[in-house]
Design a protein around this motif. Structure first.
Motif, PDB file in Angstrom:
ATOM      1  N   UNK A 166       0.839  -1.193   0.000  1.00 32.27           N
ATOM      2  CA  UNK A 166       0.000   0.000   0.000  1.00 32.27           C
ATOM      3  C   UNK A 166       0.877   1.247   0.000  1.00 32.27           C
ATOM      4  N   UNK A 167       1.929   1.232   0.809  1.00 28.96           N
ATOM      5  CA  UNK A 167       2.853   2.379   0.877  1.00 28.96           C
ATOM      6  C   UNK A 167       3.498   2.632  -0.482  1.00 28.96           C
ATOM      7  N   UNK A 168       3.934   1.554  -1.140  1.00 32.78           N
ATOM      8  CA  UNK A 168       4.618   1.702  -2.428  1.00 32.78           C
ATOM      9  C   UNK A 168       3.675   2.314  -3.470  1.00 32.78           C
ATOM     10  N   UNK A 169       2.435   1.888  -3.472  1.00 34.99           N
ATOM     11  CA  UNK A 169       1.492   2.449  -4.441  1.00 34.99           C
ATOM     12  C   UNK A 169       1.209   3.922  -4.158  1.00 34.99           C
ATOM     13  N   UNK A 170       0.917   4.239  -2.915  1.00 39.19           N
ATOM     14  CA  UNK A 170       0.572   5.626  -2.600  1.00 39.19           C
ATOM     15  C   UNK A 170       1.757   6.565  -2.815  1.00 39.19           C
TER      16      UNK A 170
ATOM     17  N   UNK B  44      12.154  -5.626 -14.595  1.00 35.74           N
ATOM     18  CA  UNK B  44      13.410  -6.153 -14.051  1.00 35.74           C
ATOM     19  C   UNK B  44      13.145  -7.059 -12.846  1.00 35.74           C
ATOM     20  N   UNK B  45      12.190  -6.671 -12.003  1.00 33.59           N
ATOM     21  CA  UNK B  45      11.850  -7.505 -10.842  1.00 33.59           C
ATOM     22  C   UNK B  45      11.263  -8.837 -11.286  1.00 33.59           C
ATOM     23  N   UNK B  46      10.461  -8.817 -12.333  1.00 35.68           N
ATOM     24  CA  UNK B  46       9.869 -10.055 -12.853  1.00 35.68           C
ATOM     25  C   UNK B  46      10.953 -10.947 -13.456  1.00 35.68           C
TER      26      UNK B  46
ATOM     27  N   UNK C 235       7.949  -4.438  -7.861  1.00 30.69           N
ATOM     28  CA  UNK C 235       9.314  -4.565  -7.349  1.00 30.69           C
ATOM     29  C   UNK C 235       9.313  -4.849  -5.858  1.00 30.69           C
ATOM     30  N   UNK C 236       8.511  -4.097  -5.117  1.00 34.33           N
ATOM     31  CA  UNK C 236       8.449  -4.314  -3.668  1.00 34.33           C
ATOM     32  C   UNK C 236       7.881  -5.694  -3.342  1.00 34.33           C
ATOM     33  N   UNK C 237       6.848  -6.096  -4.080  1.00 33.19           N
ATOM     34  CA  UNK C 237       6.214  -7.388  -3.802  1.00 33.19           C
ATOM     35  C   UNK C 237       7.163  -8.551  -4.049  1.00 33.19           C
ATOM     36  N   UNK C 238       7.950  -8.459  -5.107  1.00 28.24           N
ATOM     37  CA  UNK C 238       8.836  -9.570  -5.458  1.00 28.24           C
ATOM     38  C   UNK C 238      10.175  -9.519  -4.723  1.00 28.24           C
ATOM     39  N   UNK C 239      10.338  -8.538  -3.859  1.00 22.31           N
ATOM     40  CA  UNK C 239      11.550  -8.506  -3.029  1.00 22.31           C
ATOM     41  C   UNK C 239      11.428  -9.448  -1.839  1.00 22.31           C
TER      42      UNK C 239
END
Length: 405
Positions: free
Chosen positions: A55-59, A79-81, A287-291
């Motif tokens: 949520x933080x990353x999106x906002x 790149x994250x994918x 990117x944040x999710x796949x970290x």
């Protein structure tokens, strides 16, 4: 007066997860009837929240997402994918081989539209996630359903697949982990599918949206990791794993040998450009999710909410006379079998409607997943155990006196 009818392209298209039974449930709700919804895998209504960092990353990036992105997606997301593909041992994937999408659903439609001419065939599992069959049909193709064997942990029947390959067959779809059965395919089964694709020159389409929702210590193997010499299209996303179904955040990656698919890839590029780009706000969370790929979801471990709800629903269903359920290994669905002779069932949609009308619980009949016999239905076990207990108690009471006319 001139009338306007539905396109004939939709004559053989159905999506009963949101079909006539749901419409009846909505009609009943409009009359003030409380409906327990066990029909759709949408985590949010059942109290599953997205991780705070997502949520933080999106906002934080809303201002950066005001314009279009590259049609395939922002570079940081792709790149994250690519890094995730490396983690999954999916070979030969670069940033130009990745397409972000408004969920996997959009990309399934795109993948079929870009490939199929009228009469082309695609092998699709039965039971399937019905969007696959619908997308094949809308693209002018023919979905040829191969059987997944309930007696063998819902694994694909390799002999049945082999018998159904024809000169018109262009590809094979696998859904692993599977919706609606919760099956997770072994490496041996995947290798056999790869060998069939290799022998017959087929594209493999692998829907892996539930690959991070594994239980009981089972490990997911991406079929693309076993087929570096083949052209494989792998689809995945964050809707289920990160509980953000409404963000519509998916991706598709092309791996392996792309030399024979250059024309197809050109078609995908056209289709990707035509929709301009996927939701840019959602791309920023990838990117944040796949970290956190090494982080375990506690709800999937013993004592965790999804794990315990899975165990409860399987035991409860198997304790109802006339029902049998294979224990799912992943995702949050169970696909029980009903003894049709015992209850004189010939129409599974009518069975689900009868249950809805009498007990006010919404489920999906098996033929909604292109299962040919009227002897299965799907339950989503995302609700808390208290609600699942209500559902199973009502189902047992309902079946105790049920005989279909």
């Amino acid at each position: 007066m001139r009338t306007f009818n539905m396109s004939k392209k939709l004559d053989y298209v159905c999506y009963d997860v949101r079909g006539p039974v749901l419409e009846e449930a909505e009609r009943m709700r409009s009359q003030g009837i409380d409906i327990l919804r066990l029909n759709i895998g949408n985590p949010a209504p059942f109290g599953f929240d997205a991780p705070g960092e997502i949520i933080h990353e999106m906002t934080e990036n809303l201002h950066n997402a005001e314009g279009y992105s590259d049609s395939k997606g922002i570079l940081s997301a792709r790149e994250a994918i690519v890094n995730y593909c490396e983690y999954k041992k999916i070979p030969h994937v670069g940033v130009d081989d990745v397409y972000t999408g408004n969920g996997v659903s959009e990309l399934i439609v795109m993948a079929m539209q870009g490939l199929l001419d009228n009469g082309d065939e695609i092998l699709v599992p039965a039971p399937d996630y019905p969007l696959w069959t619908a997308a094949v049909t809308l693209a002018g193709g023919k979905a040829v359903h191969y059987i997944c064997d309930e007696q063998s942990e819902w694994y694909p029947d390799i002999q049945d697949i082999s018998k159904k390959i024809t000169p018109k067959t262009k590809g094979i779809v696998i859904i692993n982990p599977n919706n609606p059965t919760g099956a997770v395919y072994s490496v041996e089964i995947l290798e056999q599918i790869v060998e069939l694709a290799r022998q017959h020159g087929l594209i493999i389409f692998s829907d892996e949206i539930y690959d991070r929702l594994m239980m009981d210590g089972f490990q997911h193997t991406s079929i693309a990791s076993l087929a570096p010499d083949l052209f494989v299209v792998t689809l995945n996303g964050l809707s289920k794993s990160h509980k953000i179904a409404g963000f519509r955040c998916g991706w598709m990656c092309l791996s392996g040998d792309k030399s024979q698919a250059r024309g197809y890839i050109a078609g995908l590029n056209i289709l990707s450009s035509m929709r301009l780009c996927s939701n840019v706000q959602s791309q920023y969370v990838i990117k944040a999710a796949l970290s956190d790929i090494h982080t375990c979801d506690d709800t999937l471990l013993p004592g965790g909410r999804i794990y315990e709800q899975r165990d409860y629903i399987v035991k409860a269903l198997n304790n109802i006379p006339g029902l049998q359920a294979v224990k799912p290994k992943a995702a949050f669905y169970v696909f029980p079998r009903i003894d049709t002779k015992r209850f004189h069932i010939t129409d599974d949609e009518k069975f689900i409607l009868d249950f809805l009308h009498e007990k006010h619980i919404l489920m999906v009949h098996g033929r909604g997943f292109n299962w040919l016999m009227p002897d299965h239905f799907r339950i989503v076990y995302l609700p808390k155990i208290e609600e699942l207990k209500i559902a199973c108690d009502r189902l047992g009471d309902f079946l105790d006196g049920y005989r279909q006319a």
